[in-house]
Design an enzyme around this catalytic site. Structure first.
Site, PDB file in Angstrom:
ATOM      1  NE  ARG A 175      -8.416 -21.754 100.735  1.00 26.95           N
ATOM      2  CZ  ARG A 175      -7.836 -22.778 100.107  1.00 26.95           C
ATOM      3  NH1 ARG A 175      -8.519 -23.898  99.919  1.00 26.95           N
ATOM      4  NH2 ARG A 175      -6.601 -22.679  99.667  1.00 26.95           N
ATOM      5  CG  HIS A 223      -8.391 -28.442 103.729  1.00 31.00           C
ATOM      6  ND1 HIS A 223      -8.453 -27.091 103.989  1.00 31.00           N
ATOM      7  CD2 HIS A 223      -8.151 -28.534 102.389  1.00 31.00           C
ATOM      8  CE1 HIS A 223      -8.264 -26.408 102.879  1.00 31.00           C
ATOM      9  NE2 HIS A 223      -8.075 -27.270 101.890  1.00 31.00           N
ATOM     10  CD  GLU A 280      -9.415 -26.095 106.958  1.00 30.96           C
ATOM     11  OE1 GLU A 280      -8.337 -26.448 106.466  1.00 30.96           O
ATOM     12  OE2 GLU A 280     -10.437 -25.863 106.280  1.00 30.96           O
TER      13      GLU A 280
END
Length: 327
Positions: free
Chosen positions: A240, A287, A269
């Site tokens: 993360r 991602h 993000e």
């Protein structure tokens, strides 16, 4: 009327399964863009189940908007830092995630980033595409020799970290790892040595992050930790984004504190620190760690199956762990 709310279209096999659930299915109508906060709140009203993604913030406000009939939040991701699990449990709402099914795909992505950064593949690709004249030279795009003795440090040796360790062992890498599983038989079988984080950072040629995002791991890797790494070291993050202090990372990459980074996740993000894009020594992905076709099918099907069994009065397949289990 009660319904199941799906915040984004899943892959076709998962959508077929979702439409076979007992209650009507309400799906956010834009397959490419997450629902706005207002759209999410409206869609959740009266729902018995929510199937959410990591881009959806599931908090007390959303749970209350759904109302007392809500029985489950099925997160289509292994991480669940987007969900206030305590608020859900206080309201008697089950929370599930999708562990296990994406381990291999994410490990593939992490190791691909490792190889791409170590051997400067993306930088070399950009150079060739630039059209500049070139000729082979003994010092052109020299990088890290991964095979036969480079040291990999795995921060958080869970399922995905173990899958990365298996790949690293096949490459003949020395492996250091943090986490309770680092002392287990499986880890020992891959030659893993359990160490504390300071030693891992100091000894590793590549540091790969695989810990969950919790208050304890927020900015786990910041300026001091980057400074503790070798100047030739590489940082890989497929966990993360907020595990890394992105501003500190940009500063370290610009100054040569570490050699390179491979990132699939970001602190804010989908926004990136403005300095990242300009760096030749950063490989940046949007991602896609779990973006194997079969993997994304399996994630969606598991999320839907969790909804199905909970609405049928059965225990969930993959409830999220408690804080004690996560620690």
């Amino acid at each position: 009327m009660s319904h199941v709310y799906l915040s984004r279209q899943l892959t076709p096999p998962a959508m077929v399964a979702a439409r076979e659930l007992g209650p009507p299915l309400v799906v956010h109508d834009d397959p490419d863009t997450p629902p706005s906060r207002d759209q999410l709140l409206r869609g959740a009203q009266g729902a018995t189940a929510l199937i959410t993604l990591l881009t959806d913030r599931v908090d007390a406000e959303l749970l209350d908007a759904a109302g007392p009939g809500l029985r489950i939040v099925a997160n289509c991701a292994v991480g669940f830092d987007n969900i206030d699990v305590d608020a859900a449990r206080t309201r008697g709402v089950v929370v599930t995630n999708t562990p296990g099914v994406l381990d291999e795909a994410t490990a593939d992505c992490a190791f691909a980033l490792l190889l791409a950064t170590a051997r400067r593949l993306v930088e070399a690709d950009r150079f060739v595409r630039s059209g500049r004249e070139w000729i082979w030279g003994p010092q052109s795009f020299v990088g890290l020799d991964v095979s036969g003795g480079a040291t990999l440090g795995i921060v958080g040796l869970g399922r995905i970290g173990m899958a990365v360790a298996r790949r690293a062992a096949a490459f003949g890498m020395r492996i250091r790892a943090t986490g309770s599983r680092a002392t287990g038989d499986e880890a020992r079988g891959y030659g893993v040595e359990a160490v504390e984080l300071p030693r891992l950072l100091a000894e590793s040629d590549v540091v790969s992050l695989h810990c969950p995002l919790t208050p304890d791991t927020h900015h786990l890797i910041g300026g001091p930790e980057l400074a503790a790494m070798k100047p030739t070291a590489i940082l890989i993050n497929t966990a993360r984004g907020p595990v890394v202090d992105e501003a500190a990372l940009v500063t370290a990459l610009e100054a040569g504190v570490i050699a390179a980074a491979g990132l699939d996740v970001y602190e804010d993000e989908p926004r990136l620190h403005p300095g990242l894009r300009a760096l030749d020594n950063a490989v940046l992905l949007p991602h896609i760690g779990s973006a194997g076709r079969a993997t994304r099918d399996a994630m969606g099907l598991l999320a839907v199956d969790n909804v199905r069994v909970v609405l049928a009065g059965e225990p969930p397949r993959t409830p999220v762990p408690t804080r004690e289990e996560t620690a």
